[in-house]
Design an enzyme around this catalytic site. Structure first.
Site, PDB file in Angstrom:
ATOM      1  N   HIS A  15      62.951  48.568 107.084  1.00 15.12           N
ATOM      2  CA  HIS A  15      62.326  47.325 106.589  1.00 15.12           C
ATOM      3  C   HIS A  15      63.096  45.988 106.529  1.00 15.12           C
ATOM      4  CE1 HIS A  15      58.707  49.653 105.628  1.00 15.12           C
ATOM      5  NE2 HIS A  15      59.391  50.732 105.250  1.00 15.12           N
ATOM      6  N   ASN A  56      52.574  51.146 102.717  1.00 14.56           N
ATOM      7  CA  ASN A  56      52.702  50.881 104.110  1.00 14.56           C
ATOM      8  C   ASN A  56      51.271  50.300 104.363  1.00 14.56           C
ATOM      9  OD1 ASN A  56      55.413  51.050 105.095  1.00 14.56           O
ATOM     10  ND2 ASN A  56      54.931  53.322 105.163  1.00 14.56           N
ATOM     11  N   TYR A  80      65.344  54.045  96.694  1.00 18.79           N
ATOM     12  CA  TYR A  80      65.116  52.379  96.448  1.00 18.79           C
ATOM     13  C   TYR A  80      65.962  51.749  95.511  1.00 18.79           C
ATOM     14  CZ  TYR A  80      61.448  52.964 100.033  1.00 18.79           C
ATOM     15  OH  TYR A  80      60.877  53.054 101.463  1.00 18.79           O
TER      16      TYR A  80
END
Ligand code: NDP
Length: 498
Positions: A55, A127, A337
């Site tokens: 990303h 997404n 993350y």
């Protein structure tokens, strides 16, 4: 000229010249004491932070989430109560391409949302697809390696991609979406978003409900074919940024309808599919999408790097009334993350304005690199540990404890391939496509398989056949017409790793 501010060093001292280096004589070498020169070069060397491994290329904007339905029976989350408006940030992205990648490439799009609620930040890092290629985080790094560059050639490798996919039938559902029309949206505004994972909502009575989040575009689905995408890239590599930033700049504010699918907690034991499996959807007929509001994007960032590149989304950011689920990939992302942001931005990435909660923050986190806010935000310098008896120091809030998860079992490495049906849901999707959509699916797949060894192609075609004979036949015919591919001499290989 006199009304312009003085140019200064970062230390605040006026700079005598920003044009000419300080030299010993008009032809002499540069003096080390020319700090303005040294600082310019040193700072320039440090302008980039590590790009996201996935990303990396993104486009974002601010907006507001509006809740219009009464969800109080499902959740205590204040941002999900009827009439509530919550400021937010959205960042869309492609997955595989680097920061300089062209926007109009066939790829899954990231759909990351940060809601600045009065109870802390809530991030939904989804997404534009309701499912993903894997259902176990153990597979993430290997999967992503197949989407990135080969270590020797430094080129993307279709062989690696299809070798991996053909040994991972759980990827079929996502492959079918990626290679369908929806795999190349015209702009970020023309695609849906999905929380993808199963999350949970819990109410004041301690009842838990499993939930899927859907964000349906109000701009309509619009897609490009591969050929149209290539033609756009020939003119601009930045089409998404132009469309999103340019649209908002002109006052065109895109909206998405927010919908929930809600499953009572104990239904999870009854569904014929695992509701925590990221490669599966919950059929709408079983769990209908309920309209609960909308969000609108209506403000561009003032500085792309500070507010979009440094925007740090993590599914670990949640607020009371919203919980996780046993979805294994979600569980992995809860660590990965935030860890990625500590690595690429720094220890205190959440103190940056774009990431900072809009509510008071009180904790006992101490020191750390680039700590510009004093670290401990307890409000009292004596309260730098916990428990303490310092008046006014922050204390835990047992009232926001989640209801316990009523799922237990032995700790083991359970196979999620054996007995799992990787074919029915891609088949349900395939059956939705009209003849034109199917033809484009076949040719997109065949195009993506260029140069892949026959054994790998056959292994993949065997999976397509288990979805539908027409699926396999269509891809085979497209391979023959696009690449002159013939299967006669190639024998199929085992269909899965186990
Ligand atoms: P439904 O017929 O009720 O739903 C089908 C959904 O498929 C539509 O609502 C739409 O999702 C989505 N869809 C339509 N065309 C395409 C396309 N070209 N590419 C990708 N998605 C498309 O059936 P089910 O709920 O039983 O689902 C059948 C299949 O539809 C699933 O196996 C899955 O592949 C796909 N799907 C299902 C979703 C779900 O949450 N149940 C969500 C998205 C896809 P949307 O309304 O989100 O635009």
């Amino acid at each position: 000229m006199t009304d312009r501010p003085k140019l200064t060093t970062t230390g605040g001292a006026p700079v005598p010249s920003n044009q000419y280096s300080l030299t010993a004589g008009s032809r002499g070498p540069i003096l080390l004491e020319d700090y303005q020169l040294i600082e310019k070069m040193a700072h320039h060397n440090r302008e980039r932070i590590p790009e996201r491994i996935v990303h990396a290329k993104g486009w974002g904007a601010y907006g507001d989430l509006h809740i219009t339905a009464d969800l109080s029976k499902y959740t205590i989350a204040s941002c999900l109560q009827q009439g509530k408006v919550t400021p937010m940030l959205a960042r869309f992205s492609t997955v595989a391409g680097e920061q300089g990648a062209a926007d109009h490439e066939r790829d899954v799009r990231g759909f990351a949302l940060k809601f600045y609620t009065e109870e802390g930040n809530w991030d939904l890092v989804g997404n534009n697809t309701p499912v993903f290629f894997i259902r176990d985080p153990m597979k993430f790094a290997d999967f992503i390696h197949t989407q990135k560059r080969h270590p020797k050639t430094n080129l993307r490798s279709a062989t690696a991609m299809w070798d991996y996919w053909s040994l991972s039938p759980e990827a079929l559902h996502q492959i079918t979406i990626l290679m369908s029309d929806r795999g190349l949206p015209q702009t970020p505004m023309n695609m849906n978003g999905y929380g993808s994972h199963t999350y949970s909502l819990w109410n004041g009575k301690g009842e838990r409900f499993w939930v899927k989040f859907h964000f349906k575009t109000q701009q309509g689905h619009k897609h490009f074919t591969n050929e149209e995408g290539e033609s756009v890239i020939g003119k601009t590599r930045e089409g998404y940024q132009e469309a999103l930033f340019g649209g908002i700049d002109k006052g065109e504010f895109p909206r998405w309808t927010v919908q929930l699918q809600i499953m009572p907690e104990m239904d999870a034991d009854k569904t014929p599919y695992d509701p925590f499996d990221l490669t599966k959807v919950w059929p709408h007929a079983d769990y209908p999408c309920i309209d609960v509001g909308y969000f609108e994007l209506n403000r561009n960032a003032e500085n792309y790097f500070a507010e979009i590149e440094q925007a740090a989304f993590s599914p670990s950011n949640k607020v009371p009334g919203i919980g996780y689920s046993p979805d294994r990939v979600l569980q992995g992302r809860l660590f990965a993350y935030a860890d990625a942001h500590r690595h690429r931005i720094g220890t205190h990435y959440e103190a940056l304005p774009v990431n900072a909660p809009k509510c008071p923050v009180h904790n006992y986190v101490k020191d750390g690199a680039m700590n510009f806010f004093g670290g401990i935000t307890s409000g009292n310098p004596d309260a730098y540990y916990e428990p303490n008896s310092v008046a006014g120091s922050p204390v835990e809030v047992p009232a926001v404890s989640e209801p316990p998860l009523r799922l237990t079992g032995d700790a083991d490495r359970f196979s999620h391939r054996i007995g799992n049906d990787d074919y029915s849901q891609p088949r349900a999707l395939f059956n939705l496509f009209d003849a034109g959509q199917k033809a484009r699916l076949f040719s997109n797949l065949a195009a993506a398989m260029g140069g892949v060894p026959g054994q790998i192609i056959e292994r993949q075609l065997a999976h397509f056949k288990l979805i539908h004979a027409d699926y396999e036949g269509g891809v085979r015919a497209a391979l023959a017409s696009l690449h002159g591919y013939k299967a006669d001499t190639i024998s199929a290989q085992p269909t899965a790793a186990e």
